[in-house]
Design an enzyme around this catalytic site. Sequence first.
Site, mmCIF file in Angstrom:
data_model
loop_
_atom_site.group_PDB
_atom_site.id
_atom_site.type_symbol
_atom_site.label_atom_id
_atom_site.label_comp_id
_atom_site.label_asym_id
_atom_site.label_seq_id
_atom_site.Cartn_x
_atom_site.Cartn_y
_atom_site.Cartn_z
ATOM 1 C CG ASN A 108 132.409 24.457 63.679
ATOM 2 O OD1 ASN A 108 132.950 25.553 63.738
ATOM 3 N ND2 ASN A 108 133.098 23.332 63.649
ATOM 4 N NE ARG A 109 134.572 29.633 65.903
ATOM 5 C CZ ARG A 109 135.100 28.575 66.512
ATOM 6 N NH1 ARG A 109 135.122 27.397 65.891
ATOM 7 N NH2 ARG A 109 135.592 28.677 67.736
ATOM 8 C CG HIS A 134 128.842 25.232 69.268
ATOM 9 N ND1 HIS A 134 129.113 24.436 68.183
ATOM 10 C CD2 HIS A 134 129.965 25.189 70.053
ATOM 11 C CE1 HIS A 134 130.330 23.927 68.284
ATOM 12 N NE2 HIS A 134 130.867 24.376 69.406
ATOM 13 C CG HIS A 205 130.972 20.819 72.389
ATOM 14 N ND1 HIS A 205 132.191 20.730 73.033
ATOM 15 C CD2 HIS A 205 131.114 21.813 71.472
ATOM 16 C CE1 HIS A 205 133.022 21.632 72.547
ATOM 17 N NE2 HIS A 205 132.393 22.293 71.581
ATOM 18 C CG ASP A 277 138.496 25.005 67.621
ATOM 19 O OD1 ASP A 277 137.701 24.072 67.376
ATOM 20 O OD2 ASP A 277 138.137 26.080 68.134
ATOM 21 C CD GLN A 313 135.890 22.159 64.383
ATOM 22 O OE1 GLN A 313 135.583 22.014 63.198
ATOM 23 N NE2 GLN A 313 136.559 23.218 64.804
ATOM 24 C CD GLU A 341 132.884 20.088 68.622
ATOM 25 O OE1 GLU A 341 132.028 20.928 68.270
ATOM 26 O OE2 GLU A 341 134.052 20.394 68.934
#
Length: 376
Positions: A108-109, A134, A205, A277, A313, A341
Amino acid sequence: MLKIAVQWSCVVVACLSLVTACRNQSPQEISAGAFEKEVEGKSAALYTLDNGKGMKARISNYGGRLVSLLVPDRMGELRDVVLGFDSLSGYMKSTEPYFGAIVGRYANRIAKGRFKIGQDTFRLSINNGPNTLHGGLNGFQYRLFSASPRGDSSLVLNYVSKDGEEGFPGNLRVRVQYTLTAYNELKLNYQAVSDKNTVINLSNHAFFNLNGAGSGTVNKHLLRIFADFYTPVDSTLIPSGQISPVEGSPFDFRKARAIGERLAEANVQLRYGKGYDHNFVLSSKKLWKEAAIVKGDQSGIMMTVYTTEPGLQFYGGNFMQSRNKMRGVKSDDFRTAFCLETQHFPDSPNQPDFPSTLLKAGQIYKSTSVYRFSTE
């Protein structure tokens, strides 16, 4: 009358033969040789796991990718429920870098590609607007893991992420074990240890379609997520820091409903994500918890996700643009796959109220997730 009856009989026989042929048609074969290649001086290969109960998984040590997952549907026929390519070069050239991959060091971010540990600021590579996604430009999806089969149904992957790789501190030793159990489960065990304080958030993923890869939209799949709250994001998909109730919103999947049922609603969060998302805050406080249940509307295949992670996620395939030729001469069309995820929350290193992703030097990181398959 006799002639008509005979003709009708022939039509029925022909139709039944066609149905039988279609049902007996095996999923797309994958050549192991198409995955054998030297990558940065190391050997890439394809490994097949078989639980002896009808499930098979194919895994590449390039990115630790789940390439294929064969699952029996309600009629007992095998369907490949994971999108993938028929060769290693497909993954290497793909405009979507994460198909089936182990993502890290941080799934993720991370906002603006930076975070602090104590008084030290670490700057990461930027690869998603102003943020890191990621693990950065050359995350684990492009790395070659060493692979060690454990019998017919398990595979251990190892990778050493060097100090400073993509900006992350510490030499990080990562171990991921894929196992197909006798209960038709795909089990992933993650472990890691670092020689410096660092942050970590590992996940897989895989892009799923429970009707079979390439079978069309996933919007009619039924989805239930065991979450009363989710983490809203800004326009760059970084969490605001709030933890908001799903009640009364399109993010309420506490009861099973079609993925696409509320996608058309006017909602700023759906607009930011171009659909779903978002990170869901799993309700159970237990270490081992049920995260989600998904059912393919055509196949009857059900996937139940369990995890030790606090978040999930859910990505609905909103950025799929038919740019990649997938296995079986199909393409990655809009919303023809979804991802679930298991993870810690996005941007946790910069969010003090989120569960911590700090891994101290010498401490062992452990995480387990299971995807259990059944039919209904």
